[in-house]
Each structure stands twice: as structure tokens, then as C-alpha cells.
Motif scaffolding. Structure first.
Motif, PDB file in Angstrom:
ATOM      1  N   ILE A  84      29.755  20.779  22.289  1.00 59.65           N
ATOM      2  CA  ILE A  84      28.513  21.555  22.301  1.00 59.65           C
ATOM      3  C   ILE A  84      27.306  20.634  22.113  1.00 59.65           C
ATOM      4  CG2 ILE A  84      27.157  23.270  21.020  1.00 59.65           C
ATOM      5  CD1 ILE A  84      29.923  24.633  20.384  1.00 59.65           C
ATOM      6  N   ARG A  85      27.370  19.774  21.103  1.00 56.86           N
ATOM      7  CA  ARG A  85      26.203  18.949  20.783  1.00 56.86           C
ATOM      8  C   ARG A  85      25.958  17.858  21.812  1.00 56.86           C
ATOM      9  NH1 ARG A  85      26.360  18.784  14.254  1.00 56.86           N
ATOM     10  NH2 ARG A  85      25.050  16.952  14.558  1.00 56.86           N
ATOM     11  N   VAL A  86      27.005  17.304  22.391  1.00 52.68           N
ATOM     12  CA  VAL A  86      26.811  16.330  23.474  1.00 52.68           C
ATOM     13  C   VAL A  86      26.186  17.036  24.676  1.00 52.68           C
ATOM     14  CG1 VAL A  86      28.059  14.944  25.192  1.00 52.68           C
ATOM     15  CG2 VAL A  86      28.526  14.647  22.769  1.00 52.68           C
ATOM     16  N   GLY A  87      26.641  18.234  24.971  1.00 54.11           N
ATOM     17  CA  GLY A  87      26.045  18.994  26.070  1.00 54.11           C
ATOM     18  C   GLY A  87      24.574  19.289  25.833  1.00 54.11           C
ATOM     19  N   ILE A  88      24.226  19.623  24.610  1.00 58.42           N
ATOM     20  CA  ILE A  88      22.825  19.892  24.281  1.00 58.42           C
ATOM     21  C   ILE A  88      21.981  18.632  24.435  1.00 58.42           C
ATOM     22  CG2 ILE A  88      21.258  20.446  22.370  1.00 58.42           C
ATOM     23  CD1 ILE A  88      23.420  22.481  21.440  1.00 58.42           C
ATOM     24  N   VAL A  89      22.473  17.501  23.908  1.00 60.45           N
ATOM     25  CA  VAL A  89      21.728  16.241  24.015  1.00 60.45           C
ATOM     26  C   VAL A  89      21.529  15.871  25.477  1.00 60.45           C
ATOM     27  CG1 VAL A  89      21.851  13.749  23.604  1.00 60.45           C
ATOM     28  CG2 VAL A  89      22.369  15.337  21.757  1.00 60.45           C
ATOM     29  N   LEU A  90      22.604  15.926  26.263  1.00 57.18           N
ATOM     30  CA  LEU A  90      22.489  15.549  27.675  1.00 57.18           C
ATOM     31  C   LEU A  90      21.567  16.506  28.438  1.00 57.18           C
ATOM     32  CD1 LEU A  90      26.180  14.536  28.376  1.00 57.18           C
ATOM     33  CD2 LEU A  90      24.198  13.011  28.239  1.00 57.18           C
ATOM     34  N   GLY A  91      21.669  17.784  28.167  1.00 60.87           N
ATOM     35  CA  GLY A  91      20.785  18.747  28.826  1.00 60.87           C
ATOM     36  C   GLY A  91      19.327  18.518  28.472  1.00 60.87           C
ATOM     37  N   ARG A  92      19.067  18.264  27.190  1.00 59.63           N
ATOM     38  CA  ARG A  92      17.692  17.996  26.756  1.00 59.63           C
ATOM     39  C   ARG A  92      17.143  16.754  27.438  1.00 59.63           C
ATOM     40  NH1 ARG A  92      16.123  14.405  23.255  1.00 59.63           N
ATOM     41  NH2 ARG A  92      18.150  14.247  22.239  1.00 59.63           N
ATOM     42  N   LEU A  93      17.937  15.687  27.453  1.00 58.01           N
ATOM     43  CA  LEU A  93      17.482  14.444  28.078  1.00 58.01           C
ATOM     44  C   LEU A  93      17.274  14.606  29.583  1.00 58.01           C
ATOM     45  CD1 LEU A  93      19.702  11.894  26.138  1.00 58.01           C
ATOM     46  CD2 LEU A  93      17.224  12.221  25.920  1.00 58.01           C
ATOM     47  N   PHE A  94      18.130  15.370  30.208  1.00 56.07           N
ATOM     48  CA  PHE A  94      17.984  15.610  31.645  1.00 56.07           C
ATOM     49  C   PHE A  94      16.661  16.307  31.951  1.00 56.07           C
ATOM     50  CE2 PHE A  94      18.762  18.189  35.493  1.00 56.07           C
ATOM     51  CZ  PHE A  94      19.000  17.157  36.387  1.00 56.07           C
ATOM     52  N   VAL A  95      16.327  17.313  31.129  1.00 54.71           N
ATOM     53  CA  VAL A  95      15.078  18.049  31.332  1.00 54.71           C
ATOM     54  C   VAL A  95      13.873  17.170  30.993  1.00 54.71           C
ATOM     55  CG1 VAL A  95      13.709  19.989  30.486  1.00 54.71           C
ATOM     56  CG2 VAL A  95      16.121  20.309  31.013  1.00 54.71           C
ATOM     57  N   GLU A  96      13.961  16.442  29.884  1.00 55.87           N
ATOM     58  CA  GLU A  96      12.845  15.585  29.473  1.00 55.87           C
ATOM     59  C   GLU A  96      12.564  14.499  30.492  1.00 55.87           C
ATOM     60  OE1 GLU A  96      13.886  14.004  25.656  1.00 55.87           O
ATOM     61  OE2 GLU A  96      13.430  15.871  24.604  1.00 55.87           O
ATOM     62  N   ARG A  97      13.600  13.920  31.045  1.00 50.48           N
ATOM     63  CA  ARG A  97      13.433  12.799  31.969  1.00 50.48           C
ATOM     64  C   ARG A  97      13.222  13.250  33.401  1.00 50.48           C
ATOM     65  NH1 ARG A  97      17.329   8.078  30.162  1.00 50.48           N
ATOM     66  NH2 ARG A  97      16.813   8.043  27.975  1.00 50.48           N
ATOM     67  N   ASP A  98      13.672  14.448  33.705  1.00 48.73           N
ATOM     68  CA  ASP A  98      13.562  14.981  35.060  1.00 48.73           C
ATOM     69  C   ASP A  98      14.153  13.992  36.073  1.00 48.73           C
ATOM     70  OD1 ASP A  98      13.001  16.979  36.849  1.00 48.73           O
ATOM     71  OD2 ASP A  98      10.999  16.208  37.290  1.00 48.73           O
ATOM     72  N   ASP A  99      15.298  13.408  35.675  1.00 51.40           N
ATOM     73  CA  ASP A  99      15.974  12.442  36.537  1.00 51.40           C
ATOM     74  C   ASP A  99      16.780  13.165  37.607  1.00 51.40           C
ATOM     75  OD1 ASP A  99      15.076  10.336  35.049  1.00 51.40           O
ATOM     76  OD2 ASP A  99      16.884  10.171  33.829  1.00 51.40           O
ATOM     77  N   ALA A 100      16.743  12.614  38.790  1.00 50.78           N
ATOM     78  CA  ALA A 100      17.628  13.087  39.850  1.00 50.78           C
ATOM     79  C   ALA A 100      18.878  12.216  39.812  1.00 50.78           C
ATOM     80  CB  ALA A 100      16.932  12.962  41.196  1.00 50.78           C
ATOM     81  N   PRO A 101      20.032  12.767  40.177  1.00 52.63           N
ATOM     82  CA  PRO A 101      21.239  11.948  40.199  1.00 52.63           C
ATOM     83  C   PRO A 101      21.066  10.752  41.128  1.00 52.63           C
ATOM     84  CG  PRO A 101      21.774  14.264  40.509  1.00 52.63           C
ATOM     85  CD  PRO A 101      20.279  14.142  40.561  1.00 52.63           C
ATOM     86  N   ALA A 102      21.705   9.645  40.768  1.00 52.28           N
ATOM     87  CA  ALA A 102      21.636   8.448  41.604  1.00 52.28           C
ATOM     88  C   ALA A 102      22.255   8.735  42.964  1.00 52.28           C
ATOM     89  CB  ALA A 102      22.373   7.303  40.916  1.00 52.28           C
ATOM     90  N   GLU A 103      21.794   8.031  43.956  1.00 48.36           N
ATOM     91  CA  GLU A 103      22.293   8.209  45.317  1.00 48.36           C
ATOM     92  C   GLU A 103      23.797   7.941  45.360  1.00 48.36           C
ATOM     93  OE1 GLU A 103      21.797   9.527  48.990  1.00 48.36           O
ATOM     94  OE2 GLU A 103      20.129   9.261  47.607  1.00 48.36           O
TER      95      GLU A 103
END
Length: 128
Positions: free
Chosen positions: A49-68
Motif C-alpha cells: 500500500i505505502r509503496v503504491g502511494i509513494v510511487l503514485g504521488r511521485l508520478f503525479v508530482e513529476r508528471d513523468d511519461a514512461p520512457a520510450e
């Protein structure tokens, strides 16, 4: 007694489960904190749960697109050293919380006093 892996029922499929397992394998002190099947179950449940929350938060904060050429943004994000360090810190916190709050495991079988009370109750119930 069966090994911890034999008892464990996976709650999460890849990739979060894989990330948690990798970090746990790289950090043996985590396993020493969650050294029983009950603690391992609690640890993995909250770790996912907590790893999912951290990764989700970072994904939203960084607005990173997956690498090609990659399908999985989670794995890409978890490979970044600063993210990996945060995940390790989060898992260490989970392990410490589980270890601190878990009650010591009792005996695996009843002691002789409990067995004797059962025998007496059974005799009374069966009129022996």
C-alpha cells in the motif's frame, strides 16, 4: 514449520510486489524485523500500500511519461536512485512499525494446563 514463502498469499501482482521483494532482499535488516508469518503478512500488506502511494504521488508530482519502449512507469520510477532511497526508507518505517506493534507470538500448541482443562471438560460432557 513451512517457510515464510510457502505461507504467504500474494496480495499484489507485479510490479509493486516485485519492487517490495527486491528491496527486502537487498535489505536483510527488514526481514529480521518481520521474522514471523504474522509479521510478514502485516509488513507486506502495508508495504504494498505505502509503496503504491509513494510511487503514485511521485508520478503525479513529476508528471513523468514512461520512457520510450517501456510499458511500466512504476519500474522506471523505482529505478531512479532518489526514488529507490525513498522506497527503502518507507519500507524500513513499515517494518519498524510492524515490529513495534506486533504482539509476541504465543506457543504453537496448548500447554499441559490447557490440555488438562480440556480433558476434564470432555469427560464432563461425555459423562465418562
Amino acid at each position: 514449520m513451512a517457510g515464510l514463502e510457502e505461507i504467504w498469499i500474494p496480495l499484489v501482482d507485479e510490479p509493486i510486489g516485485l519492487i517490495v521483494r527486491q528491496i527486502q532482499e537487498e535489505s536483510p535488516e527488514l526481514s529480521s524485523l518481520v521474522d514471523s508469518p504474522k509479521r510478514m503478512l502485516a509488513f507486506r500488506t502495508f508495504a504494498y500500500i505505502r509503496v503504491g502511494i509513494v510511487l503514485g504521488r511521485l508520478f503525479v508530482e513529476r508528471d513523468d511519461a514512461p520512457a520510450e519502449g517501456t510499458e511500466n512507469w512504476v519500474e522506471d520510477l523505482a529505478r531512479q536512485p532518489e526514488v529507490r532511497a525513498e522506497l527503502v526508507q518507507e519500507l524500513r518505517a513499515v517494518a519498524e512499525e510492524v515490529a513495534a506493534e506486533s504482539e509476541p507470538e504465543g506457543p504453537a500448541a496448548p500447554d499441559e494446563e490447557v490440555r488438562e482443562r480440556f480433558r476434564l471438560a470432555a469427560k464432563r460432557a461425555l459423562d465418562i
